[in-house]
Enzyme design. Structure first.
Site, PDB file in Angstrom:
ATOM      1  N   ASP A  58       0.880  -1.165   0.000  1.00 20.23           N
ATOM      2  CA  ASP A  58       0.000   0.000   0.000  1.00 20.23           C
ATOM      3  C   ASP A  58       0.920   1.217   0.000  1.00 20.23           C
ATOM      4  O   ASP A  58       1.538   1.541   1.012  1.00 20.23           O
ATOM      5  CB  ASP A  58      -0.886  -0.030   1.257  1.00 20.23           C
ATOM      6  CG  ASP A  58      -1.693   1.256   1.433  1.00 20.23           C
ATOM      7  OD1 ASP A  58      -1.656   2.127   0.544  1.00 20.23           O
ATOM      8  OD2 ASP A  58      -2.368   1.376   2.479  1.00 20.23           O
ATOM      9  N   LYS A  99       3.081  11.190  -3.425  1.00 26.60           N
ATOM     10  CA  LYS A  99       2.060  10.531  -4.247  1.00 26.60           C
ATOM     11  C   LYS A  99       1.217  11.549  -5.012  1.00 26.60           C
ATOM     12  O   LYS A  99       0.745  11.274  -6.110  1.00 26.60           O
ATOM     13  CB  LYS A  99       1.167   9.689  -3.330  1.00 26.60           C
ATOM     14  CG  LYS A  99       0.184   8.789  -4.039  1.00 26.60           C
ATOM     15  CD  LYS A  99      -0.482   7.878  -3.023  1.00 26.60           C
ATOM     16  CE  LYS A  99      -1.541   6.998  -3.647  1.00 26.60           C
ATOM     17  NZ  LYS A  99      -2.129   6.101  -2.618  1.00 26.60           N
ATOM     18  N   GLU A 134      -6.993   0.524  -4.805  1.00 28.32           N
ATOM     19  CA  GLU A 134      -7.045   0.450  -3.339  1.00 28.32           C
ATOM     20  C   GLU A 134      -8.398  -0.065  -2.825  1.00 28.32           C
ATOM     21  O   GLU A 134      -8.434  -0.960  -1.984  1.00 28.32           O
ATOM     22  CB  GLU A 134      -6.721   1.822  -2.733  1.00 28.32           C
ATOM     23  CG  GLU A 134      -5.237   2.148  -2.840  1.00 28.32           C
ATOM     24  CD  GLU A 134      -4.918   3.627  -2.694  1.00 28.32           C
ATOM     25  OE1 GLU A 134      -5.803   4.406  -2.274  1.00 28.32           O
ATOM     26  OE2 GLU A 134      -3.771   4.011  -3.002  1.00 28.32           O
ATOM     27  N   ASP A 167     -12.681   5.579   2.398  1.00 33.62           N
ATOM     28  CA  ASP A 167     -11.255   5.635   2.750  1.00 33.62           C
ATOM     29  C   ASP A 167     -10.864   7.045   3.186  1.00 33.62           C
ATOM     30  O   ASP A 167     -10.719   7.944   2.366  1.00 33.62           O
ATOM     31  CB  ASP A 167     -10.432   5.188   1.526  1.00 33.62           C
ATOM     32  CG  ASP A 167      -8.920   5.170   1.797  1.00 33.62           C
ATOM     33  OD1 ASP A 167      -8.482   5.682   2.856  1.00 33.62           O
ATOM     34  OD2 ASP A 167      -8.183   4.640   0.956  1.00 33.62           O
TER      35      ASP A 167
HETATM   36  P1  ADP Z   1      -2.891   7.458   3.828  1.00 30.27           P
HETATM   37  O1  ADP Z   1      -3.773   6.438   3.201  1.00 30.27           O
HETATM   38  O2  ADP Z   1      -3.268   8.872   3.408  1.00 30.27           O
HETATM   39  O3  ADP Z   1      -1.445   7.177   3.624  1.00 30.27           O
HETATM   40  P2  ADP Z   1      -3.534   6.405   6.497  1.00 30.27           P
HETATM   41  O4  ADP Z   1      -4.652   5.549   6.083  1.00 30.27           O
HETATM   42  O5  ADP Z   1      -2.316   5.741   6.985  1.00 30.27           O
HETATM   43  O6  ADP Z   1      -3.148   7.498   5.417  1.00 30.27           O
HETATM   44  O7  ADP Z   1      -4.104   7.391   7.635  1.00 30.27           O
HETATM   45  C1  ADP Z   1      -3.314   8.290   8.328  1.00 30.27           C
HETATM   46  C2  ADP Z   1      -4.186   9.126   9.245  1.00 30.27           C
HETATM   47  O8  ADP Z   1      -4.839   8.275  10.184  1.00 30.27           O
HETATM   48  C3  ADP Z   1      -3.412  10.156  10.043  1.00 30.27           C
HETATM   49  O9  ADP Z   1      -4.091  11.409   9.970  1.00 30.27           O
HETATM   50  C4  ADP Z   1      -3.455   9.599  11.468  1.00 30.27           C
HETATM   51  O10 ADP Z   1      -3.416  10.633  12.440  1.00 30.27           O
HETATM   52  C5  ADP Z   1      -4.805   8.907  11.464  1.00 30.27           C
HETATM   53  N1  ADP Z   1      -4.914   7.921  12.549  1.00 30.27           N
HETATM   54  C6  ADP Z   1      -4.113   6.851  12.788  1.00 30.27           C
HETATM   55  N2  ADP Z   1      -4.518   6.213  13.918  1.00 30.27           N
HETATM   56  C7  ADP Z   1      -5.601   6.888  14.385  1.00 30.27           C
HETATM   57  C8  ADP Z   1      -6.482   6.739  15.533  1.00 30.27           C
HETATM   58  N3  ADP Z   1      -6.317   5.762  16.412  1.00 30.27           N
HETATM   59  N4  ADP Z   1      -7.475   7.624  15.683  1.00 30.27           N
HETATM   60  C9  ADP Z   1      -7.661   8.617  14.797  1.00 30.27           C
HETATM   61  N5  ADP Z   1      -6.871   8.827  13.730  1.00 30.27           N
HETATM   62  C10 ADP Z   1      -5.853   7.973  13.510  1.00 30.27           C
HETATM   63 MG    MG Z   2      -4.444   4.870   2.176  1.00 26.13          MG
END
Ligand code: ADP
Ligand code: MG
Length: 624
Positions: free
Chosen positions: A25, A87, A186, A208
């Site tokens: 991912d 990205k 995705e 998402d």
């Molecule tokens: P991306 O797909 O954009 O790379 P992710 O799916 O990894 O991102 O999501 C990252 C986001 O998720 C960040 O803003 C992070 O703060 C939030 N996040 C991660 N864990 C938690 C949680 N327990 N509660 C709320 N937000 C969270």
């Molecule tokens: Mg993502």
């Protein structure tokens, strides 16, 4: 449905030898790698046990590259050399980046190639190179954890990624030394992680919410294939906005007016921590000590929810739009899948459940679900599964068609059609007494055969001589599960048949496929003109040929010398305009010739009716 395994020629997997395949991912904020371990898909940790790799790359002056948490820590102190959210730049041209570039702290370099480069202390870097550093880091992690070479990877991309963005992702993988089995959307990966591909046919919504982006995808599972019905979202809405709302709240509560950027960044970090704690706790203590001011307070889940409600409402509106684009309502959705770290926020789950009227699926860690789904697909594509478990389908990358009169490409199987597939189309002869038909099999998206790729040529012989247009020749294209094309042609009144086998999926590199697709978009307008011209020319030939024959048969008998002269002049005029490039002029000449030759056609008709009637009784006619 049996799996379509596509291995490269000469690289077919040895039976019984398990291959190390990974799912990646490659996210805007965070990236992960997953693989099948002991029959279960799992994300892989680094040496310190961290599964999530922040998608941040830092270039040091000596050329050293740092990826992940350590790089993220330097985002503020060394912003020019520390690149996050790369990205967003993938597959973008210099012009796209000009608009984006103003809000980014990087120095962009104009290059001769289409790609924008970012100037760093270690040299100028393209988005493809920067992404490849993230992929390399994950690939090394996977090799260390799994103990062997990675044979291939499935890398996920947003459903809305265009050809250029997908190609850039593939190029990044190539640069990282990874063999890409395939790119996977995705939302499809998330659906696969939940096994929805093995469930009942139906429509699913994939919600998402990541760090900086929100994507909603409506997918339909149809005969083992996920079709993207619609996508929507907001490319500037995510968990970062939640953090921002909390930081603003802290400033307001503490009575601080405005603070410098360094304090603002510290507050964002604090806010992220508070937000993540509130997933498990009803309230959290807030301790701010920025050096500039100190403050203590309590943030309850209730207050937090009131801060993020307007943001969540925005995502719900995007869901509404995506459903409308797919001509569906919330009640048509079978399953709702939660993806992205921000869907951990309970309020998000509540609001999504309210809107769709169904409990969303969130048993699989929403940060990891995309990587998990990708690893399941990778394992299947590597050939590690027994045949009966294989459910993956593939599509043909470029349209397959046939050359018709005038050098035109008539598509029989359109690009992105899932295989195996069989499609047939009927054609007819062009000339009276024609006994053979040349079939040219072509691949591509352009209107003219000369702009496409010829795959094979063969002839159908032994067609019984008939009047032009009365033979019925069915041409059948069949692409089997391995991507092999066979073409057969059959004359239906006489059952004369012939066929060939061609191999379309090999021999074209991905770059060629991309170029051909790009050409088809770039030249679409010109191609339409070329098609119109070719069609009019064919029609002109047909008319001229028919009229020449008719004149030879009974021109002398049915037409006066003047009438014949007039027709010959118009035929001459048509023959001349046919040499030109103006399809409208040819059409005009055809129309003029037609209206003048109508009288001749009418007389010929009368003559043949009279001939038919002579010597026959009305009774006999009636029985015909
Ligand atoms: P991306 O797909 O954009 O790379 P992710 O799916 O990894 O991102 O999501 C990252 C986001 O998720 C960040 O803003 C992070 O703060 C939030 N996040 C991660 N864990 C938690 C949680 N327990 N509660 C709320 N937000 C969270
Ligand atoms: Mg993502």
């Amino acid at each position: 449905m049996a799996l379509l395994q596509i291995s490269e020629p000469g690289q077919s997997p040895e039976p019984h030898q398990r291959k190390l395949a990974v799912g990646i991912d490659l996210g805007t904020t965070n990236s992960l790698v997953a693989a099948m371990r002991l029959g279960k898909p799992e994300t892989l940790p680094d040496l310190s046990g961290r599964h999530i790799l922040p998608s941040v790359v830092r270039y040091l002056p000596a050329g050293e590259v740092v990826v992940g948490d350590e790089a993220r820590d330097a985002i503020f102190e060394d912003s020019r050399n520390t690149i996050s959210s790369v990205k967003r730049l993938m597959g973008r041209g210099v012009d796209d980046v000009k608009t984006l570039g103003d809000c980014l702290p990087y120095e962009f370099i104009q290059s001769e190639t289409e790609m924008p480069y970012i100037r760093t202390e270690a040299g100028d870097k393209s988005p493809v190179e920067i992404s490849s550093e993230i992929l390399k880091s994950l690939s090394v992690r996977a090799q260390e954890t799994l103990g062997g070479d990675i044979s291939g990877a499935v890398i996920t991309v947003p459903a809305y990624f265009d050809e250029a963005q997908r190609q850039a992702t593939k190029d990044a993988a190539k640069l990282a030394g990874l063999h890409v089995y395939r790119l996977l959307n995705e939302p499809t990966a998330a659906a696969v992680a939940y096994g929805l591909d093995r469930g009942a046919e139906g429509v699913h919504a994939i919600y998402d919410l990541g760090g900086g982006t929100f994507d909603i995808s409506i997918l339909r599972l149809n005969k083992g294939v996920f079709e993207v019905l619609s996508t929507g979202g907001d490319s500037a809405l995510g968990g970062d906005d939640f953090d921002h709302a909390i930081a603003q709240w802290i400033l307001k509560e503490s009575g601080q007016e405005c603070v410098g950027t360094s304090v603002a960044r510290q507050l964002m970090e604090i806010a992220r921590g508070l937000k993540e704690q509130l997933t498990d706790a009803d309230s959290v203590n807030v301790n701010v000590d920025t050096g500039c001011f100190t403050w203590q307070g309590v943030l309850t889940r209730e207050v937090f929810h009131s801060l993020v409600d307007p943001l969540i409402a925005k995502t719900v509106r995007a869901c509404k739009r995506a459903l409308r684009d797919a001509n569906l309502g919330p009640g048509d959705i079978h399953d709702v899948v939660m993806v992205g770290g921000s869907t951990r926020v309970l309020r998000v789950r509540e609001k999504v459940a309210d809107f769709f009227g169904a409990t969303p699926l969130c048993d699989i860690d929403p940060d990891r679900v995309v990587a998990v789904g990708a690893s399941i697909q990778a394992d299947v594509l590597a050939g590690n599964k027994p045949d009966d478990e294989m459910v993956l389908l593939d599509v043909i990358p470029l349209s397959l068609g046939i050359e018709t009169m005038g050098g035109l490409m008539e598509k029989i199987i359109h690009r992105n059609t899932t295989i195996p597939v069989t499609r047939a189309q009927e054609f007819t002869t062009f000339k009276d007494g024609q006994t053979a038909l040349a079939v040219q099999v072509v691949q591509g998206e352009r209107e003219l055969v000369s702009d496409c790729r010829s795959l094979a040529k063969f002839e159908l012989r032994g067609i019984p001589p008939m009047v032009a247009g009365s033979a019925r020749i069915r041409v059948t294209y069949q692409v089997d599960a391995d991507g092999l094309l066979s073409v057969s042609a059959k004359e239906l009144t006489s059952n004369v048949e012939t066929n060939v086998e061609v191999k379309p999926s090999y021999g074209l590199s991905d770059n060629e496929v991309t170029r051909m697709l790009k050409d088809s978009f770039d030249f679409a307008e010109g191609d339409k003109d070329a098609r119109a011209l070719a069609e009019e020319r064919v029609e002109a030939d047909r008319q001229l040929e028919a009229l020449r024959q008719a004149l030879a048969e009974n021109g002398e008998e049915l037409l006066s010398a003047d009438e014949r002269k007039q027709l010959h002049q118009l035929m001459e005029a048509l023959a001349i305009s046919k040499q030109g490039e103006d399809s409208v002029a040819i059409r005009k000449a055809i129309d003029e010739l037609n209206s003048t030759s109508e009288v001749f056609a009418a007389r010929r008709m009368d003559k043949s009716i009279n001939q038919a009637l002579s010597g026959q009784s009305i009774d006999n006619l009636g029985e015909e």
